[in-house]
Design a protein around this motif. Structure first.
Motif, mmCIF file in Angstrom:
data_model
loop_
_atom_site.group_PDB
_atom_site.id
_atom_site.type_symbol
_atom_site.label_atom_id
_atom_site.label_comp_id
_atom_site.label_asym_id
_atom_site.label_seq_id
_atom_site.Cartn_x
_atom_site.Cartn_y
_atom_site.Cartn_z
ATOM 1 N N GLY A 246 28.492 67.101 58.121
ATOM 2 C CA GLY A 246 27.972 67.091 59.624
ATOM 3 C C GLY A 246 28.390 65.447 59.965
ATOM 4 N N PRO A 247 26.839 64.297 59.572
ATOM 5 C CA PRO A 247 27.295 63.660 59.975
ATOM 6 C C PRO A 247 27.817 62.590 59.831
ATOM 7 C CG PRO A 247 25.680 63.988 58.266
ATOM 8 C CD PRO A 247 25.697 65.393 58.545
ATOM 9 N N ALA A 248 28.968 62.917 59.142
ATOM 10 C CA ALA A 248 30.604 62.212 59.428
ATOM 11 C C ALA A 248 30.842 62.282 60.666
ATOM 12 C CB ALA A 248 31.296 62.125 57.894
ATOM 13 N N LEU A 249 30.491 63.376 61.102
ATOM 14 C CA LEU A 249 31.312 64.320 62.175
ATOM 15 C C LEU A 249 31.121 63.761 63.446
ATOM 16 C CD1 LEU A 249 32.167 68.061 61.433
ATOM 17 C CD2 LEU A 249 33.229 66.215 61.966
ATOM 18 N N HIS A 250 29.427 62.881 63.823
ATOM 19 C CA HIS A 250 28.654 62.551 64.428
ATOM 20 C C HIS A 250 28.787 61.467 64.965
ATOM 21 C CE1 HIS A 250 24.891 66.299 64.294
ATOM 22 N NE2 HIS A 250 26.043 67.004 64.487
ATOM 23 N N SER A 251 29.311 60.615 64.100
ATOM 24 C CA SER A 251 29.386 59.473 63.929
ATOM 25 C C SER A 251 30.920 58.712 64.651
ATOM 26 C CB SER A 251 28.792 58.369 62.717
ATOM 27 O OG SER A 251 30.312 59.410 61.646
ATOM 28 N N LEU A 252 31.994 59.955 64.195
ATOM 29 C CA LEU A 252 32.908 59.406 64.865
ATOM 30 C C LEU A 252 33.534 58.878 65.638
ATOM 31 C CD1 LEU A 252 35.088 62.230 62.701
ATOM 32 C CD2 LEU A 252 35.306 60.029 62.059
ATOM 33 N N GLY A 253 34.217 57.633 66.315
ATOM 34 C CA GLY A 253 34.504 57.214 67.131
ATOM 35 C C GLY A 253 35.573 58.007 67.459
ATOM 36 N N GLY A 254 36.153 58.884 68.549
ATOM 37 C CA GLY A 254 37.043 59.872 68.919
ATOM 38 C C GLY A 254 38.186 58.655 69.500
ATOM 39 N N PRO A 255 39.300 59.855 70.152
ATOM 40 C CA PRO A 255 39.280 60.431 70.475
ATOM 41 C C PRO A 255 39.029 61.100 68.798
ATOM 42 C CG PRO A 255 40.615 59.984 71.912
ATOM 43 C CD PRO A 255 40.185 58.682 71.029
ATOM 44 N N VAL A 256 39.140 62.553 68.459
ATOM 45 C CA VAL A 256 39.570 62.820 67.203
ATOM 46 C C VAL A 256 40.635 64.221 67.490
ATOM 47 C CG1 VAL A 256 38.648 64.662 65.261
ATOM 48 C CG2 VAL A 256 37.078 62.451 66.296
ATOM 49 N N ARG A 257 41.265 64.510 66.561
ATOM 50 C CA ARG A 257 42.028 65.522 66.873
ATOM 51 C C ARG A 257 41.405 66.852 65.610
ATOM 52 N NH1 ARG A 257 48.720 65.816 64.889
ATOM 53 N NH2 ARG A 257 48.679 64.265 66.550
ATOM 54 N N LEU A 258 41.781 68.154 66.532
ATOM 55 C CA LEU A 258 41.221 69.342 66.184
ATOM 56 C C LEU A 258 42.323 70.224 66.404
ATOM 57 C CD1 LEU A 258 37.664 69.779 67.099
ATOM 58 C CD2 LEU A 258 37.889 68.745 65.013
ATOM 59 N N ASP A 259 41.819 71.383 65.154
ATOM 60 C CA ASP A 259 43.512 72.294 65.686
ATOM 61 C C ASP A 259 43.079 73.106 65.801
ATOM 62 O OD1 ASP A 259 45.312 74.344 64.690
ATOM 63 O OD2 ASP A 259 46.122 73.677 63.379
ATOM 64 N N HIS A 260 42.966 74.148 67.149
ATOM 65 C CA HIS A 260 42.453 75.268 67.364
ATOM 66 C C HIS A 260 42.616 76.803 66.937
ATOM 67 C CE1 HIS A 260 41.740 77.266 71.362
ATOM 68 N NE2 HIS A 260 40.647 76.736 71.263
ATOM 69 N N LYS A 261 43.284 76.317 65.656
ATOM 70 C CA LYS A 261 43.775 77.416 65.397
ATOM 71 C C LYS A 261 43.015 78.060 64.240
ATOM 72 C CE LYS A 261 48.152 76.854 65.812
ATOM 73 N NZ LYS A 261 47.676 75.405 66.483
ATOM 74 N N SER A 262 42.237 76.848 63.043
ATOM 75 C CA SER A 262 42.383 76.644 62.085
ATOM 76 C C SER A 262 40.706 76.498 61.803
ATOM 77 C CB SER A 262 43.103 76.172 60.775
ATOM 78 O OG SER A 262 43.518 74.474 61.409
ATOM 79 N N VAL A 263 40.463 75.593 62.543
ATOM 80 C CA VAL A 263 38.948 74.233 62.007
ATOM 81 C C VAL A 263 37.739 75.716 62.800
ATOM 82 C CG1 VAL A 263 38.868 73.308 64.356
ATOM 83 C CG2 VAL A 263 38.005 72.572 62.072
ATOM 84 N N PRO A 264 36.751 75.641 62.178
ATOM 85 C CA PRO A 264 36.014 76.498 61.934
ATOM 86 C C PRO A 264 35.616 76.216 63.498
ATOM 87 C CG PRO A 264 35.938 75.951 59.734
ATOM 88 C CD PRO A 264 36.819 74.707 60.495
#
Length: 600
Positions: free
Chosen positions: A264-282
């Protein structure tokens, strides 16, 4: 043995657990709650602590979900499980619902006419799933509310998360180093102006890093999360107890290891854009990025297509795995045909087949619990024999035998339908139609760009002519020492993913008559570029190569129903079985094979 035969859930526990869940709903002021058969990785097979649907309802199928309201609880299952669900749940408290014919949003509209709040765990649902449900609930007064998991709250002895050891996967079998894979996918992210991609599918992580795990029986994948950066580096969030020094050395300095709590903390610290798979990511991941103000882009998991399109090394490896497995199955069939009618049970069949695979000396696991359904049990497409359902094979039965092995060099899956004693004409006629569909899929050549939905009809056409069909897809993707059910490739009406060279798929049409018998014939196929035909004027065609070589039982074939081309295919297939498998068999097996492959 790998397979056990105990009942894993009990219908009588459902009602008191349902009452506890409703009490938890009341404490949260919810009018409903969603209970999927899913984990945070959206895996088909889940760890014991993620078997929430089975724990609550008693239903143990590999797909489905429950929607609990204050006065109604619907258990949604597809066509594979509509007989099974009736036997596994208390129908005085749980109502089976035919899905996907009945959409969850439509069911909620009908049963919550005054609206209300329906809770769900955002770790267990993808953005695509929630978006689809919310679209169906528009203007209904029903809202979906993310919340903590209420089933976990009332499950006092819920098993802990698995801590299975991780091991490196040989680069000689993979065909590419994980550095090569990371560099290729990182270049794709850079070209798309994306800084990173979040990967939550365990088989994607296993493929990308050339590792295998042991968190889930039958599927050699690790539970972990990963962030692939456009630099080619990966941050892997995994329990450190799963890693030894050998694995750490294999991963190297470009794979940074962090505990799952740091995700969770690592997600907050990412510089975007970040790719997410709409079909599989929570959905939880999307929420975390949004709370951190991180720009996100929807896009496919970058590993999905490269993993599906096997390297030449992977294809060579899996060919060998299927020949080895085919010999083991033929040794089993030699034994099976020597057993007096009425002398063995379904459990005997499962044990013997596993023994034959173990005799190879290299079996790591079975690739799924073997399906050995005789007579009416064969009509349950995903039947799992237990001590209470175990049935003695008697004359006149058909046995649907579907199983596979996990070997270092491949994942196998094969189904044969076997007669016990003289088969009836109705069974033989239906079997021959299934065989005709299987042959049609094996022989097809098609223009590049077509998807599984475009080919699925080929396997059904002979059955449709008799007003018969089967309620499952014709084929699923298969990994190489990975999951026996792999996406995105499928042979199914709903599959829109174009088939590409290197993809492995099953070819398994069937027919099931409830309360009487089942039929299924399955081989695995790999997609190849098709060589041009003399006189043809169309380039860019694709075709299938068959991987399994085990005889199809000709006692069930109505040979006069076959065309000359179909008969030729069957005889040539059997001749290939003799050539490839006979040298791998003992004396008794070679004699059996010679008889089993006699021309029709």
């Amino acid at each position: 043995m790998f397979q056990t035969f105990t009942e894993t859930a009990s219908p009588d526990q459902g009602p008191p657990r349902l009452a506890q869940l409703r009490a938890a709903m009341a404490s949260e002021r919810l009018d409903g709650y969603l209970v999927p058969r899913a984990d945070a990785h959206q895996g088909e097979y889940v760890a014991p602590g993620d078997e929430r649907l089975a724990w609550l309802t008693g239903f143990t199928g590999s797909a489905g979900f429950c929607i609990v309201l204050n006065d109604l609880a619907g258990v949604f299952v597809d066509g594979r499980y509509r007989v099974q669900v009736k036997a596994q749940v208390d129908t005085n408290h749980f109502t089976p619902v035919n899905w996907p014919e009945m959409k969850p949003a439509d069911w909620l509209r009908a049963n919550l006419p005054d609206g209300g709040g329906v809770g769900f765990d955002p770790w267990l649902y993808t953005p695509e799933q929630i978006d689809a449900m919310e679209a169906g609930l528009k203007d209904s007064g029903i809202s979906l509310i993310p919340c903590t998991n209420l089933v976990d709250r009332i499950w006092p002895d819920r098993p802990d998360p698995p801590k299975g050891a991780i091991r490196p996967y040989p680069e000689a079998l993979a065909g590419l180093t994980h550095a090569q894979k990371r560099a290729t996918l990182a270049a794709e992210l850079t070209a798309s102006a994306q800084a990173a991609a979040v990967i939550t599918l365990p088989d994607s992580i296993a493929w990308l890093l050339n590792i295998r795990g042991s968190d889930i029986p039958r599927n050699p994948v690790p539970h972990a999360f990963a962030i692939l950066h456009a630099t080619g580096k990966v941050t892997l969030f995994v329990d450190p107890d799963k890693l030894d020094d050998h694995v750490r050395t294999h991963l190297g300095g470009d794979v940074v290891l962090r505990p799952p709590s740091a995700f969770g903390p690592a997600l907050h610290s990412l510089g975007g854009p970040v790719r997410l798979d709409h079909k599989s990511v929570p959905l939880w991941v999307m929420h975390e990025l949004d709370q951190g103000g991180v720009i996100r882009h929807w896009g496919d998991d970058p590993c999905i297509l490269p993993k599906a399109c096997k390297t030449p090394a992977e294809i060579d490896a899996t060919r060998e795995a299927h020949l080895r497995d085919g010999a083991a199955v033929c040794e089993f069939l030699t034994w099976f045909d020597d057993q007096p009618h009425g002398s063995i049970t379904e459990i005997d069949v499962v044990r013997k087949l596993e023994d034959c695979r173990r005799a190879t000396g290299v079996l790591l696991d079975i690739s799924f619990d073997t399906i050995a359904g005789s007579g009416p049990n064969g009509a349950l497409a995903h039947y799992r024999v237990s001590t209470s359902s175990n049935r003695r094979l008697t004359s006149g039965d058909l046995l649907v035998l579907d199983g596979g092995g996990q070997y270092l060099d491949g994942t196998t899956d094969i189904t044969r339908t076997l007669p016990v004693g003289p088969p009836g004409d109705a069974e033989r006629t239906a079997f021959t139609r299934v065989l005709q569909g299987m042959i049609a899929m094996s022989r097809v050549r098609w223009p590049a760009g077509l998807a599984g939905r475009d080919l699925d009809v080929l396997a059904r056409y002979p059955l449709w002519l008799a007003d018969q069909d089967y309620a499952h897809g014709t084929g699923h993707g298969v990994g190489v020492n990975l999951c026996v059910h792999e996406g995105p490739q499928r042979l199914a009406r709903i599959s829109e993913v174009p088939l590409r060279p290197g993809m492995i798929l099953s070819n398994e049409p069937g027919y099931y008559r409830e309360g009487a018998f089942g039929i299924r014939i399955e081989n695995l196929l790999v997609v190849h570029d098709a060589a041009p035909l003399p006189g043809g004027d169309m380039a860019g065609k694709l075709c299938f190569e068959t991987l399994n070589f085990v005889p199809i039982n000709t006692r069930l074939v109505m040979s006069d129903m076959l065309t000359e081309d179909e008969r030729r295919w069957l005889n040539e297939y059997h001749a290939t079985c003799r050539a490839k498998i006979a040298p791998r068999l003992g004396d008794a097996g070679r004699l059996w094979l010679e008889k089993a492959t006699a021309p029709v």
